[in-house]
Design an enzyme around this catalytic site. Structure first.
Site, PDB file in Angstrom:
ATOM      1  NE  ARG A 189       0.914   4.767  48.524  1.00 34.07           N
ATOM      2  CZ  ARG A 189      -0.327   4.357  48.332  1.00 34.07           C
ATOM      3  NH1 ARG A 189      -0.831   3.382  49.075  1.00 34.07           N
ATOM      4  NH2 ARG A 189      -1.095   4.897  47.399  1.00 34.07           N
ATOM      5  CE  LYS A 191      -0.164   3.499  43.514  1.00 35.77           C
ATOM      6  NZ  LYS A 191      -0.700   2.180  43.174  1.00 35.77           N
ATOM      7  CD  GLU A 227      -0.246  -5.556  47.942  1.00 35.80           C
ATOM      8  OE1 GLU A 227      -1.010  -4.704  48.400  1.00 35.80           O
ATOM      9  OE2 GLU A 227       0.921  -5.297  47.631  1.00 35.80           O
TER      10      GLU A 227
HETATM   11  C1  LIG Z   1      -0.427  -3.297  44.919  1.00 34.86           C
HETATM   12  C2  LIG Z   1      -1.416  -2.395  45.573  1.00 34.86           C
HETATM   13  N1  LIG Z   1      -1.870  -2.708  46.790  1.00 34.86           N
HETATM   14  C3  LIG Z   1      -2.754  -1.935  47.432  1.00 34.86           C
HETATM   15  C4  LIG Z   1      -3.238  -0.764  46.875  1.00 34.86           C
HETATM   16  C5  LIG Z   1      -4.203   0.091  47.618  1.00 34.86           C
HETATM   17  O1  LIG Z   1      -3.635   1.305  48.019  1.00 34.86           O
HETATM   18  P1  LIG Z   1      -4.536   2.595  48.248  1.00 34.86           P
HETATM   19  O2  LIG Z   1      -5.608   2.196  49.199  1.00 34.86           O
HETATM   20  O3  LIG Z   1      -3.613   3.616  48.807  1.00 34.86           O
HETATM   21  O4  LIG Z   1      -5.069   2.979  46.923  1.00 34.86           O
HETATM   22  C6  LIG Z   1      -2.796  -0.402  45.595  1.00 34.86           C
HETATM   23  C7  LIG Z   1      -3.293   0.823  44.958  1.00 34.86           C
HETATM   24  O5  LIG Z   1      -2.639   1.809  44.962  1.00 34.86           O
HETATM   25  C8  LIG Z   1      -1.850  -1.217  44.941  1.00 34.86           C
HETATM   26  O6  LIG Z   1      -1.393  -0.889  43.739  1.00 34.86           O
END
Ligand SMILES: Cc1ncc(COP(=O)(O)O)c(C=O)c1O
Length: 349
Positions: free
Chosen positions: A93, A195, A231
């Site tokens: 990622r 991210k 989300e």
């Molecule tokens: C916007 C967003 N969505 C979803 C997630 C969940 O991702 P992960 O399960 O890889 O932590 C995160 C956290 O990193 C996030 O910042």
């Protein structure tokens, strides 16, 4: 690869019984420099004491937000081993996020090796079993001094870590309360699947306003139609329908591909035999067909949503058995109390 220069200053251990999701400085961090004009772009990196870094005020990321980051955890098992959860996924990622911001991909094998090594060199900061976890924060930025808008040549990847406790304070009411926002978290066709630091900067203001009014966070609808749930500020969402089917929004330009999201889907399908649909999820369906709603994330873990407020009407979700069953599986694998059929964990020796 060089080792820590001199002996790192001894940082203070936190009180294991009072851990929150906040920074405790630890002994060692990793740093690698990348330069697009050379081959290989990235050096092998070095392990240095966790300390302030020296950087030009003209560094591109200060003005233009050319930065991406990651978050992953290591946990201590009851018998004292330390397990890192799916670092390869964060490596991939980070590469996809970097590419979206015109930055060179950091090699996956080096990323995983550095994560393992940062945990290993900070082992005394990994909380005892049941007290919390060790959170790793890899970051990548364009650090070239630059005035004009355009791609950069010089980059840093830094990986540091901190012991952390639960994201939401223990003793709070069961599950979180979310305000549904008729707006997108990110622009359509933008950087939502990465991210990227810019995705988070604007959201702090939005979430803070609702937090002041007693909400834990916000649930964004999609930016194109303002109809489908996407989300929260920092977690993916799942709905358990009254017919038992688990639904989560599909990965697209507005959704971060969460590692916990993927783990939840696999655990549901392959361990618990639950049907999981990845498809657009209209907010009306959440209200009319929803039995249980929960969020997933590295920091959030699997978090029940007890109530959402949409167009000034509150809607409660009292159930949480599916979330609990899934958390049992995932946490069991993360903390070594369950077999790991997916080979998700990597022991840090
Ligand atoms: C916007 C967003 N969505 C979803 C997630 C969940 O991702 P992960 O399960 O890889 O932590 C995160 C956290 O990193 C996030 O910042």
């Amino acid at each position: 690869m060089s080792t820590a220069t001199g002996s790192p200053p001894q940082k203070t251990l936190p009180n294991w019984d009072q851990l929150t999701f906040s920074l405790t400085e630890t002994d060692v961090m990793f740093r690698s420099c990348g330069d697009k004009r050379r081959d290989p772009v990235w050096d092998r990196g070095e392990y240095v004491p966790f300390t302030d870094v020296r950087i030009s005020p003209a560094a591109a990321f200060f003005s233009y937000g050319l930065g991406v980051f990651e978050g992953l955890k290591a946990q201590r098992t009851a018998d004292g081993r330390v397990l890192l959860f799916r670092p390869e996924e964060n490596a991939k990622r980070l590469q996809r996020s970097a590419e979206r911001l015109s930055m060179p991909p950091f090699p996956s094998d080096l990323f995983v090796e550095a994560c393992v090594e940062v945990v290993r060199r900070n082992l005394r900061f990994v909380p005892p079993a049941g007290k919390g976890s060790f959170y790793l924060r890899p970051i990548q930025h364009a650090i070239e001094p630059k005035l004009g808008l355009g791609p950069s040549n010089l980059f840093w990847v830094i990986i540091f870590g901190s012991p952390v406790g639960a994201y939401f304070t223990a003793g709070a009411p069961r599950g979180v309360r979310l305000q549904v926002l008729e707006q997108g978290r990110v622009a359509p066709g933008g950087t939502g699947y990465a991210k990227a630091m810019g995705n988070y900067a604007g959201g702090i203001y939005v979430a803070s306003k609702w937090k002041e009014r007693g909400f834990d966070d916000v649930l964004y609808l999609d930016a194109r139609h303002e109809r489908f749930v996407t989300e929260t500020s920092g977690s993916n969402v799942f709905l358990v329908r009254k017919d038992g089917v688990l639904v989560t929004p599909p990965l697209d330009d507005q959704i971060l591909p969460g590692v916990t999201r993927d783990s939840t889907i696999q655990a549901a399908r392959k361990v618990l035999g639950i049907q999981v649909d990845e498809r657009p999820l209209p907010v009306e369906e959440v209200l009319s067909e929803g039995e249980e709603l929960f969020c997933t994330g590295t920091a959030w873990t699997l978090q029940s949503v007890r109530e959402i407020v949409y167009r000034e009407r509150a809607h409660a979700f009292p159930a949480e058995s599916t979330r609990k069953a899934l958390l049992d599986v995932i946490r069991g694998i993360q903390t070594g109390t369950r077999e790991d059929p997916f080979r998700w964990t990597r022991e840090v020796r």
